[in-house]
Design a protein around this motif. Structure first.
Motif, PDB file in Angstrom:
ATOM      1  N   VAL A   1       0.852  -1.193   0.000  1.00 24.36           N
ATOM      2  CA  VAL A   1       0.000   0.000   0.000  1.00 24.36           C
ATOM      3  C   VAL A   1       0.891   1.247   0.000  1.00 24.36           C
ATOM      4  N   PRO A   2       0.667   2.188  -0.920  1.00 26.99           N
ATOM      5  CA  PRO A   2       1.507   3.391  -0.960  1.00 26.99           C
ATOM      6  C   PRO A   2       1.437   4.168   0.348  1.00 26.99           C
ATOM      7  N   ILE A   3       2.596   4.479   0.908  1.00 28.88           N
ATOM      8  CA  ILE A   3       2.697   5.257   2.138  1.00 28.88           C
ATOM      9  C   ILE A   3       3.095   6.691   1.804  1.00 28.88           C
ATOM     10  N   TRP A   4       2.348   7.616   2.363  1.00 27.51           N
ATOM     11  CA  TRP A   4       2.645   9.048   2.262  1.00 27.51           C
ATOM     12  C   TRP A   4       2.965   9.562   3.657  1.00 27.51           C
ATOM     13  N   LEU A   5       3.871  10.521   3.757  1.00 29.65           N
ATOM     14  CA  LEU A   5       4.096  11.210   5.024  1.00 29.65           C
ATOM     15  C   LEU A   5       3.429  12.574   4.956  1.00 29.65           C
ATOM     16  N   LEU A   6       2.683  12.881   6.008  1.00 24.77           N
ATOM     17  CA  LEU A   6       1.941  14.135   6.104  1.00 24.77           C
ATOM     18  C   LEU A   6       2.560  14.981   7.195  1.00 24.77           C
ATOM     19  N   GLY A   7       2.487  16.287   7.048  1.00 25.35           N
ATOM     20  CA  GLY A   7       3.028  17.126   8.098  1.00 25.35           C
ATOM     21  C   GLY A   7       2.700  18.581   7.936  1.00 25.35           C
ATOM     22  N   SER A   8       2.859  19.314   9.052  1.00 21.85           N
ATOM     23  CA  SER A   8       2.688  20.765   9.054  1.00 21.85           C
ATOM     24  C   SER A   8       3.945  21.442   9.580  1.00 21.85           C
ATOM     25  N   SER A   9       4.993  20.638   9.842  1.00 18.82           N
ATOM     26  CA  SER A   9       6.265  21.170  10.318  1.00 18.82           C
ATOM     27  C   SER A   9       7.369  20.635   9.410  1.00 18.82           C
ATOM     28  N   LEU A  10       8.615  20.760   9.850  1.00 20.61           N
ATOM     29  CA  LEU A  10       9.738  20.350   9.018  1.00 20.61           C
ATOM     30  C   LEU A  10      10.124  18.888   9.217  1.00 20.61           C
ATOM     31  N   PHE A  11       9.688  18.280  10.314  1.00 20.71           N
ATOM     32  CA  PHE A  11      10.133  16.925  10.640  1.00 20.71           C
ATOM     33  C   PHE A  11       9.745  15.922   9.563  1.00 20.71           C
ATOM     34  N   SER A  12       8.470  15.879   9.219  1.00 20.43           N
ATOM     35  CA  SER A  12       8.011  14.896   8.229  1.00 20.43           C
ATOM     36  C   SER A  12       8.541  15.197   6.840  1.00 20.43           C
ATOM     37  N   ALA A  13       8.785  16.482   6.542  1.00 18.47           N
ATOM     38  CA  ALA A  13       9.386  16.838   5.252  1.00 18.47           C
ATOM     39  C   ALA A  13      10.782  16.236   5.145  1.00 18.47           C
ATOM     40  N   GLN A  14      11.548  16.335   6.215  1.00 11.10           N
ATOM     41  CA  GLN A  14      12.895  15.771   6.228  1.00 11.10           C
ATOM     42  C   GLN A  14      12.856  14.256   6.133  1.00 11.10           C
ATOM     43  N   LEU A  15      11.926  13.632   6.883  1.00 15.81           N
ATOM     44  CA  LEU A  15      11.839  12.173   6.878  1.00 15.81           C
ATOM     45  C   LEU A  15      11.373  11.649   5.521  1.00 15.81           C
ATOM     46  N   ALA A  16      10.386  12.316   4.924  1.00 13.12           N
ATOM     47  CA  ALA A  16       9.901  11.898   3.603  1.00 13.12           C
ATOM     48  C   ALA A  16      11.007  12.017   2.564  1.00 13.12           C
ATOM     49  N   ALA A  17      11.805  13.081   2.648  1.00 17.61           N
ATOM     50  CA  ALA A  17      12.919  13.247   1.715  1.00 17.61           C
ATOM     51  C   ALA A  17      13.958  12.146   1.917  1.00 17.61           C
ATOM     52  N   LYS A  18      14.288  11.859   3.151  1.00 17.89           N
ATOM     53  CA  LYS A  18      15.295  10.849   3.456  1.00 17.89           C
ATOM     54  C   LYS A  18      14.860   9.460   3.011  1.00 17.89           C
ATOM     55  N   ARG A  19      13.559   9.160   3.171  1.00 15.08           N
ATOM     56  CA  ARG A  19      13.042   7.830   2.826  1.00 15.08           C
ATOM     57  C   ARG A  19      12.607   7.718   1.359  1.00 15.08           C
ATOM     58  N   GLY A  20      12.576   8.833   0.634  1.00 20.91           N
ATOM     59  CA  GLY A  20      12.126   8.793  -0.750  1.00 20.91           C
ATOM     60  C   GLY A  20      10.650   8.483  -0.879  1.00 20.91           C
ATOM     61  N   LEU A  21       9.841   9.102   0.003  1.00 23.83           N
ATOM     62  CA  LEU A  21       8.398   8.889   0.014  1.00 23.83           C
ATOM     63  C   LEU A  21       7.667  10.137  -0.447  1.00 23.83           C
ATOM     64  N   PRO A  22       6.449   9.990  -0.966  1.00 28.85           N
ATOM     65  CA  PRO A  22       5.655  11.177  -1.302  1.00 28.85           C
ATOM     66  C   PRO A  22       5.280  11.936  -0.036  1.00 28.85           C
TER      67      PRO A  22
END
Length: 330
Positions: free
Chosen positions: A163-184
């Protein structure tokens, strides 16, 4: 420009004042069916608990309800608040949904509990669960991937569904994690737009290609109220103003009818808070809303928009979908 950018919807199953939850959920299904006919790509539901006026707490159940009443629409979570749940349970729920509705289910994940401490305790998760978010995302990825020899913990259903996993966020933490993991990545501009530009910049510049994605894929969540005229749109938007005002005051979040003026309903400080909360909102006639979407897409490199449309009358909300769909055909 908008022709090539998918439009999607985020639904909170907001209960209209003096209406029932049953009617609310039926209206949500009609809303999703209309979106599907008009070519919208996704329909996500947000997890909230212990909030009078919001009926999307059993998120996975509602995803199944919406998916069963549609044919092509991608249905998912925007998001599941992972600190509230053991990853195995989420893998089993979404693995089951993926088996019932193949290639139509999305799993958006949030790091915040999305509720108060009393409710968090009632959900039987500890206060440090948010700190384990990166680890628990990894566990979910493993549980939804094909099983490997010797793997002792398996999600059944779930294993192999990917199942496609997306990371959601309103701060910088999830943006950094999504970038590191190569996730949408989906930014929650519909309620916390302040860090939008910085979060999207971090995600797009720090993105590391993965087996999931070769290039970054950024979705922007934002409120939209579009009507025949700017005057009508501003009138309809007072429904959102009243709901956010209720949130600030700790009152029930019933969806209330629009009013001619908010004067006398809020004080100056509350007005500033509400307008800051909704500062990314596109409110106006079709030409005005289209211009704002095009400007955001160009400036921020948005790959997909996800709209929240808090309009009191169901027919007015459906009309807003038609206006948005027409923007892609111009």
């Amino acid at each position: 420009m908008l022709k090539s950018i998918p439009f999607s919807l985020l639904e909170l199953a907001s209960v209209r004042e003096h209406s029932s939850i049953s009617d609310t959920l039926q209206n949500s299904l009609c809303y999703a069916q209309a979106a599907e006919k008009l070519g919208f790509k996704r329909f996500w539901l947000a997890e909230h608990h212990n909030m009078e006026g919001i009926a999307s707490s059993a998120t996975a159940v509602l995803i199944g309800y919406i998916a069963s009443g549609t044919q092509t629409l991608r249905v998912g979570s925007g998001g599941i608040m992972l600190p509230n749940h053991p990853p195995l349970v989420i893998a089993e729920q979404f693995g089951t949904l993926a088996c019932l509705y193949p290639d139509r289910i999305d799993l958006g994940l949030g790091r915040a509990p999305g509720t108060d401490q009393i409710t968090s305790r009632a959900l039987r998760r500890d206060n440090l669960a948010a700190d384990e978010f990166p680890t628990e995302v990894s566990v979910l990825q493993q549980l939804l991937a094909p099983s490997v020899q010797g793997q002792r913990l398996k999600a059944i259903p779930g294993a192999g569904t990917e199942v496609p996993i997306w990371l959601l966020g309103s701060s910088l933490f999830s943006a950094q994690l999504a970038a590191k993991r190569g996730l949408p990545y989906a930014f929650a501009g519909h309620f916390a737009p302040r860090l939008m530009r910085e979060a999207l910049r971090i995600y797009q510049t720090q993105f590391v290609p993965s087996a999931t994605l070769n290039t970054p894929y950024a979705m922007l969540g934002m409120p939209v109220v579009v009507a025949d005229s700017e005057e009508e749109a501003k009138y309809l938007s007072t429904t959102s103003h009243q709901r956010i005002l209720a949130l600030l005051r700790g009152n029930p979040l019933w969806l209330k009818p629009p009013v001619d003026s908010m004067e006398g309903l809020w004080n100056i400080e509350e007005e500033l808070h509400v307008k800051d909360f909704l500062s990314l909102a596109a409110v106006g006639n079709p030409a005005q809303v289209k211009a704002k979407l095009e400007q955001l897409a160009t400036e921020l490199g948005i790959n997909e928009f996800m709209f929240t449309i808090d309009v009191y009358e169901p027919q007015k909300r459906l009309r807003a979908l038609e206006f948005l769909a027409e923007m892609k055909s111009d």
